[in-house]
Design an enzyme around this catalytic site. Structure first.
Site, PDB file in Angstrom:
ATOM      1  N   GLY A   1      12.022   5.495   2.222  1.00 11.40           N
ATOM      2  CA  GLY A   1      11.843   4.503   1.176  1.00 11.40           C
ATOM      3  C   GLY A   1      10.721   4.852   0.232  1.00 11.40           C
ATOM      4  CG  ASP A   2       6.635   5.777  -1.073  1.00  9.33           C
ATOM      5  OD1 ASP A   2       6.371   6.793  -1.750  1.00  9.33           O
ATOM      6  OD2 ASP A   2       6.112   4.667  -1.276  1.00  9.33           O
ATOM      7  CG  ASP A   3       6.080  10.236  -2.221  1.00  2.00           C
ATOM      8  OD1 ASP A   3       6.888  10.198  -3.159  1.00  2.00           O
ATOM      9  OD2 ASP A   3       4.883   9.893  -2.341  1.00  2.00           O
TER      10      ASP A   3
END
Length: 593
Positions: A377-379
């Site tokens: 959901g991010d990097d």
């Protein structure tokens, strides 16, 4: 075998290009690669709607790898086991029932000597009673048979940088794998007990099959936490099982809120020679309750990570699947000689689970990340080294980092990010053989005025990108400061960035490169890169401000700030010390029910 029915209803969420052009062969190829299907069986998988996973030696790895994609909503599939006859359906006389019958014979012998009619009648009555009792015992035995679990004795081998002389099971310390009972005290008791062997060949804690609910617990030195392939660690949703600890000194405060932070599920500090591994076992953070509190602004402290190792040397995290982390998944910080390999990380992406970064090496030296699969959901990988004035003061860079054979899906963020917390500096990062699918950006450098520090000597090659918003993104205007006390004169240095031998398709914008006015990003080199633009791509594929560098063999044509005047871009030919760390073959015998 197992039938896996694949439906296309969710392709648009994760594989939009496949849905748009109807080409599902690429998806099948990715599944075959993830499932490690042997070459001799590949032709059996050509039917998209139904294909088979054969009962090979890698059956568990294959099935669980695909199953976890389904559980993460990365694919919409149904896994159906081939029905088999239950050979134990019919009830049979058990051995101890038979033994009981034999044992009863001496009691019947007196009746055999009876010759009186009345005695014979009594004997007949007694025999009838005995037979009824035996039949009743057999019936009870049959009813209980399905619930009884026989002890299993299993020989287990695995690779690790260290093997241990002493092995214990979590059940030896009262562990209960029913998914309901808290095992926090069992983990603490086990590890406290095993720490006595730190200077006597080291120790290993075995987590058997089962669902092991637990709050946070701390590791010890010269120690291995080994999870059986059918073991699931379930993070407790009870906040009382998550102590609050001080903020990281290089950050000055928590990331979600000022002040402290909840300790990670698996935590260790000031350790030497520590390993967390398993046969693709699962660590489930049950993060939904934390995501909701974060979105509603109801958190007093920063959310916990799944695993954080601080101030440590010789760390290995391998062959484990991380699910549903409350925030970051794997966070080595202020550590050296770290190996992270064979790790699967799955976080919900529809809707996005906030800040569920995959692997975040932070102020670390000599780190190897390889053979990992991340849906984030991010990097997917975020390289960090502290935040603004706190990171500058702490002054510990991340350097000598190798990233290779990484597959990433990150619709809202980057495959590899450098920053934004990079105030201690980032240097000598080598990434190669990277596959990016449906991600916002391939490589992203993010920083800001007030960060200070540096990002230099960054090398990336042999990267394949499919369905991207940007292939390359650099920004000096990221913002997000720790507080208002940052130094506006602390300007970051971005220099020596090399990207080579890459292909990308279905890309909205080739590159967005934005330096800082008066502090340009320099030494950018891009060579042998082909980017196929999406049907609805931006009219101007490259935007460049306050940057300088060179290119060769790049399509579409880069901006004027990156003229074509170089033969090729560099990539180091030497190896880093972490790449030569020997993996030993360790083994132990596990007994469990």
């Amino acid at each position: 075998y197992f039938n896996v029915k694949v439906s296309s209803s969710n392709y648009g969420d994760v594989f939009p290009s496949l849905k748009n052009n109807g080409k599902l062969d690429a998806l099948l190829g990715q599944l075959l690669e993830i499932a490690q299907v042997p070459d001799e069986h590949v032709n059996e998988f050509k039917s998209i709607e139904k294909f088979k996973i054969f009962n090979t030696n890698n059956l568990w790895v294959n099935l669980k790898a695909i199953k976890r994609l389904v559980e993460a909503d990365a694919l919409n599939m149904e896994i159906i086991p081939n029905p088999k006859k239950n050979l134990n359906n019919s009830c049979k006389l058990s051995l101890h029932t038979l033994a009981f019958s034999v044992f009863s014979l001496p009691f019947l012998l007196p009746f055999l000597t009876c010759y009186l009619h009345s005695c014979i009648q009594v004997m007949r009555i007694f025999i009838v009673v005995m037979l009824v009792g035996l039949l009743s015992l057999s019936e009870v035995e049959c009813r209980k048979k399905g619930k009884k679990r026989n002890a299993v004795d299993e020989y287990i081998e695995f690779s690790a940088m260290s093997c241990r002389a002493h092995v214990a099971s979590l059940t030896d310390f009262g562990g209960v794998g029913d998914g309901v009972t808290s095992n926090t005290n069992a983990f603490k008791s086990a590890i406290d007990n095993l720490s006595q062997f730190s200077n006597d060949g080291g120790s290993q804690l075995f987590v058997p099959p089962g669902k092991w609910l637990t709050g946070s617990f701390n590791l010890t030195s010269h120690f291995t936490l080994f999870l059986h392939k059918d073991a699931v660690l379930l993070a407790s949703e009870d906040e009382s099982e998550w102590p609050v600890i001080a903020p990281l000194p290089s950050y000055g405060r928590g990331r979600d809120a000022a002040g402290g932070r909840y300790i990670s599920l698996i935590f260790g500090t000031n350790l030497t020679d520590v390993i967390v591994t398993g046969d693709n076992a699962t660590i489930d953070g049950q993060g939904a309750v934390w995501w909701q509190k974060f979105k509603k602004g109801k958190l007093k402290y920063t959310r916990p990570y799944l695993i954080e190792i601080m101030y440590s040397d010789q760390v290995q995290i391998s062959n484990v699947t991380f699910l549903n982390s409350p925030s970051w998944n794997v966070h080595p910080v202020y550590s050296s000689n770290v190996i992270i390999k064979g790790v699967t990380i799955l976080a919900p992406i529809v809707p996005i689970s906030p800040n569920t970064d995959g692997i975040n090496p932070d102020s670390c030296t000599n780190v190897l990340i390889e053979d990992c699969y991340i849906v984030s959901g991010d990097d997917c990988v975020a390289v960090k080294s502290g935040w603004d004035e706190y990171g500058i003061s702490f002054g510990m860079p991340t350097k000598h980092l190798v990233i290779r054979r990484l597959t990433c899906i990150s619709p809202d963020s980057a495959v590899i990010a450098l920053g934004s917390e990079m105030s201690g500096g980032i240097q000598d990062v080598r990434a190669e053989d990277i596959l990016a699918i449906n991600s916002e950006s391939g490589i992203r450098i993010k920083t800001a005025v007030g960060r200070g520090g540096f990002v230099k000597d960054i090398y990336v090659r042999r990267m394949t990108m499919k369905t991207m918003k940007w292939a390359f993104w650099m920004t000096g205007n990221y913002g997000s400061h720790a507080d208002k006390n940052y130094d506006p004169n602390a300007l970051p240095i971005i220099d020596g960035i090399s990207y080579t031998d890459m292909v990308a398709d279905n890309v909205t914008m080739a590159a967005r490169l934005e330096g800082i006015d008066g502090d340009p990003f320099t030494g950018i080199c891009i060579s042998n890169v082909t980017i196929e633009m999406a049907p609805k791509a931006k009219k101007v594929p490259w935007t460049c401000t306050d940057v300088s560098g060179v290119t060769i063999g790049v399509s579409p044509k880069p901006c004027d700030a990156l003229p074509e005047q170089v033969a090729s871009c560099p990539f180091p030919s030497d190896s880093l010390p972490i790449e030569s760390v020997e993996q030993k073959l360790c083994s132990f015998r596990a007994s469990y029910k």
